[in-house]
Write a protein that holds these residues in place. Structure first.
Motif, PDB file in Angstrom:
ATOM      1  N   LEU A 105      43.280  45.023  42.942  1.00 42.31           N
ATOM      2  CA  LEU A 105      43.500  44.120  41.817  1.00 42.31           C
ATOM      3  C   LEU A 105      42.383  44.171  40.783  1.00 42.31           C
ATOM      4  O   LEU A 105      42.629  44.009  39.597  1.00 42.31           O
ATOM      5  CB  LEU A 105      43.644  42.680  42.322  1.00 42.31           C
ATOM      6  N   ARG A 106      41.153  44.371  41.213  1.00 46.12           N
ATOM      7  CA  ARG A 106      40.013  44.206  40.324  1.00 46.12           C
ATOM      8  C   ARG A 106      39.438  45.492  39.742  1.00 46.12           C
ATOM      9  O   ARG A 106      38.797  45.441  38.692  1.00 46.12           O
ATOM     10  CB  ARG A 106      38.883  43.473  41.070  1.00 46.12           C
ATOM     11  N   PHE A 107      39.599  46.625  40.419  1.00 42.63           N
ATOM     12  CA  PHE A 107      38.995  47.850  39.905  1.00 42.63           C
ATOM     13  C   PHE A 107      39.674  48.282  38.611  1.00 42.63           C
ATOM     14  O   PHE A 107      40.883  48.120  38.451  1.00 42.63           O
ATOM     15  CB  PHE A 107      39.044  48.970  40.933  1.00 42.63           C
ATOM     16  N   PRO A 108      38.900  48.867  37.678  1.00 42.16           N
ATOM     17  CA  PRO A 108      39.428  49.105  36.337  1.00 42.16           C
ATOM     18  C   PRO A 108      40.341  50.321  36.196  1.00 42.16           C
ATOM     19  O   PRO A 108      41.234  50.330  35.371  1.00 42.16           O
ATOM     20  CB  PRO A 108      38.166  49.292  35.493  1.00 42.16           C
ATOM     21  N   SER A 159      39.417  54.535  41.103  1.00 40.33           N
ATOM     22  CA  SER A 159      38.757  53.485  41.879  1.00 40.33           C
ATOM     23  C   SER A 159      39.758  52.722  42.725  1.00 40.33           C
ATOM     24  O   SER A 159      39.477  52.376  43.874  1.00 40.33           O
ATOM     25  CB  SER A 159      38.042  52.506  40.956  1.00 40.33           C
ATOM     26  N   ARG A 160      40.919  52.474  42.187  1.00 40.43           N
ATOM     27  CA  ARG A 160      41.955  51.756  42.938  1.00 40.43           C
ATOM     28  C   ARG A 160      42.466  52.584  44.106  1.00 40.43           C
ATOM     29  O   ARG A 160      42.755  52.047  45.172  1.00 40.43           O
ATOM     30  CB  ARG A 160      43.108  51.385  42.014  1.00 40.43           C
ATOM     31  N   ILE A 200      41.613  43.234  47.212  1.00 39.42           N
ATOM     32  CA  ILE A 200      40.859  42.776  46.044  1.00 39.42           C
ATOM     33  C   ILE A 200      40.488  43.966  45.153  1.00 39.42           C
ATOM     34  O   ILE A 200      40.561  43.892  43.926  1.00 39.42           O
ATOM     35  CB  ILE A 200      39.613  41.976  46.467  1.00 39.42           C
ATOM     36  N   GLY A 201      40.116  45.083  45.774  1.00 36.22           N
ATOM     37  CA  GLY A 201      39.794  46.280  45.009  1.00 36.22           C
ATOM     38  C   GLY A 201      40.991  46.795  44.219  1.00 36.22           C
ATOM     39  O   GLY A 201      40.843  47.258  43.090  1.00 36.22           O
TER      40      GLY A 201
END
Length: 129
Positions: free
Chosen positions: A35-38, A42-43, A32-33
């Motif tokens: 896919l969702r981190f900007p 962060s990814r 999920i991280g």
């Protein structure tokens, strides 16, 4: 679980179930991280930190459930390989993103790589540590 299971078998089954659930949740959180981190940094964090722990918990659950000694060295090798390759690959992706200006430098609190990259771009020798 067999009907004549001992108390130790029950404890091993419960620990295995907890490890599998927590390991799966850690791996799901990593996915999920991703896919969702900007941004890239962060990814990369999401791809390495929880994934390695999630894999460790799942491999430990497999080892506990197999109840044989010979499976542990194989699982340990698999985990050590993941433990060594995930940070190295994240480091290489991070350096590549930094050099191609895909990272958000304004979000960095301290940029220790800037001086090294500028010296290399100017053709100067790197500073000794």
């Amino acid at each position: 679980m067999s009907p004549d299971a001992t108390g130790l078998d029950l404890v091993i089954d419960v620990v295995t179930a907890v490890f599998l659930i927590v390991g799966a949740l850690m791996s799901l959180g990593a996915a999920i991280g991703l896919l969702r981190f900007p941004d890239l940094m962060s990814r990369m964090h999401a791809a390495t930190k929880p994934q390695v722990l999630g894999l460790f918990l799942m491999l430990a659950a497999i080892g506990l459930q197999m109840r044989t000694w010979w499976v542990w060295p194989v699982l340990l090798v698999a985990w050590i390989f993941q433990l060594l390759t995930a940070p190295v690959s994240a480091h290489m992706v991070g350096r590549s993103a930094y050099r191609t200006k895909h990272g958000h430098r304004e979000k960095l609190t301290k940029d220790e790589l800037e001086a090294v990259v500028q010296r290399a771009a100017a053709g100067q020798e790197p500073l000794e540590p």
